[in-house]
Write an enzyme that holds these catalytic residues in place. Structure first.
Site, short mmCIF file in Angstrom:
data_model
loop_
_atom_site.label_atom_id
_atom_site.label_comp_id
_atom_site.label_asym_id
_atom_site.label_seq_id
_atom_site.Cartn_x
_atom_site.Cartn_y
_atom_site.Cartn_z
N MET A 1 16.17 5.79 -28.38
CA MET A 1 15.14 6.76 -28.76
C MET A 1 15.55 7.49 -30.04
O MET A 1 14.72 7.73 -30.92
CB MET A 1 14.89 7.75 -27.62
CG MET A 1 14.19 7.14 -26.43
SD MET A 1 14.16 8.28 -25.03
CE MET A 1 12.91 7.52 -23.98
N GLU A 2 16.83 7.84 -30.14
CA GLU A 2 17.32 8.49 -31.37
C GLU A 2 17.25 7.52 -32.54
O GLU A 2 16.87 7.91 -33.65
CB GLU A 2 18.75 9.00 -31.17
CG GLU A 2 18.82 10.23 -30.30
CD GLU A 2 20.10 11.01 -30.51
OE1 GLU A 2 20.11 11.89 -31.40
OE2 GLU A 2 21.08 10.73 -29.79
N GLY B 1 20.68 14.83 -34.35
CA GLY B 1 19.99 15.17 -33.12
C GLY B 1 20.45 16.51 -32.60
O GLY B 1 21.65 16.80 -32.60
N ALA C 1 21.43 1.78 -18.77
CA ALA C 1 22.00 3.12 -18.70
C ALA C 1 21.11 4.13 -19.42
O ALA C 1 20.59 3.85 -20.49
CB ALA C 1 23.40 3.14 -19.33
N THR C 2 20.96 5.29 -18.81
CA THR C 2 20.18 6.35 -19.45
C THR C 2 20.73 6.71 -20.83
O THR C 2 19.94 6.86 -21.77
CB THR C 2 20.12 7.59 -18.53
OG1 THR C 2 19.53 7.20 -17.29
CG2 THR C 2 19.30 8.70 -19.15
N ARG D 1 15.33 16.83 -34.09
CA ARG D 1 16.35 16.52 -35.07
C ARG D 1 16.29 17.59 -36.16
O ARG D 1 15.28 18.28 -36.31
CB ARG D 1 16.16 15.13 -35.67
CG ARG D 1 16.19 14.02 -34.62
CD ARG D 1 16.22 12.64 -35.23
NE ARG D 1 17.50 12.36 -35.86
CZ ARG D 1 18.61 12.06 -35.20
NH1 ARG D 1 18.61 12.00 -33.88
NH2 ARG D 1 19.73 11.80 -35.85
N MET E 1 19.32 4.22 -23.28
CA MET E 1 17.90 4.45 -23.54
C MET E 1 17.74 5.60 -24.54
O MET E 1 16.96 5.52 -25.50
CB MET E 1 17.15 4.76 -22.24
CG MET E 1 15.67 4.99 -22.43
SD MET E 1 14.82 5.57 -20.94
CE MET E 1 15.40 7.28 -20.86
N HIS F 1 14.12 9.42 -17.11
CA HIS F 1 14.33 7.98 -17.01
C HIS F 1 13.74 7.59 -15.67
O HIS F 1 14.33 7.83 -14.62
CB HIS F 1 15.82 7.65 -17.09
CG HIS F 1 16.11 6.20 -17.28
ND1 HIS F 1 17.37 5.74 -17.56
CD2 HIS F 1 15.31 5.10 -17.24
CE1 HIS F 1 17.34 4.42 -17.67
NE2 HIS F 1 16.09 4.01 -17.47
#
Length: 121
Positions: free
Chosen positions: A37-38, A55, A29-30, A106, A33, A62
């Site tokens: 990444m966070e 964030g 799932a996007t 962030r 992902m 994607h």
């Protein structure tokens, strides 16, 4: 200035678009992902006690589907800092293929003050 962190994750059933309701297929799932990444971006930081980051922006593509069981390598590089504002380049790869990439921002905040403001205390 640039500092990089790499993490690896395995696509589990709970990470699938069909399970996260972000799609109907059994592929990574996007939103998962992006969460990875966070996570990698947070690990780049070495913040003082009582400080954290939140964030504020995520712009990613994607580009390739990943199946259940795939090993995903997530790389986050701090590319710029302007006071408390942080910018990262993020990538997710499966083997030699880049499956997603983009830019992430962030903001460094004082954790207790942020929560008090959020909860109206």
């Amino acid at each position: 200035m640039s500092k990089t962190v790499t993490i690896e994750r395995i696509v589990e059933r709970s990470h699938l678009a069909s399970q996260m309701k972000s799609g109907s297929l059994d592929v990574l799932a996007t939103p998962q992902m992006i969460a990875w990444m966070e996570e990698a971006s947070c690990q780049v930081l070495d913040l003082e006690e009582g400080m954290t980051s939140v964030g504020t922006l995520m712009q990613v593509s994607h580009d390739k589907a990943s199946p259940l069981g795939a090993k995903i390598r997530i790389v986050s590089t701090l590319t710029e800092q302007d006071g408390r504002k942080l910018k990262f380049h993020v990538e997710a790869c499966q083997g030699d293929a880049c499956i997603g990439k983009g830019e992430h921002e962030r903001f460094i905040v004082q954790a207790e003050k942020f929560l008090k403001k959020t909860y109206g205390q």
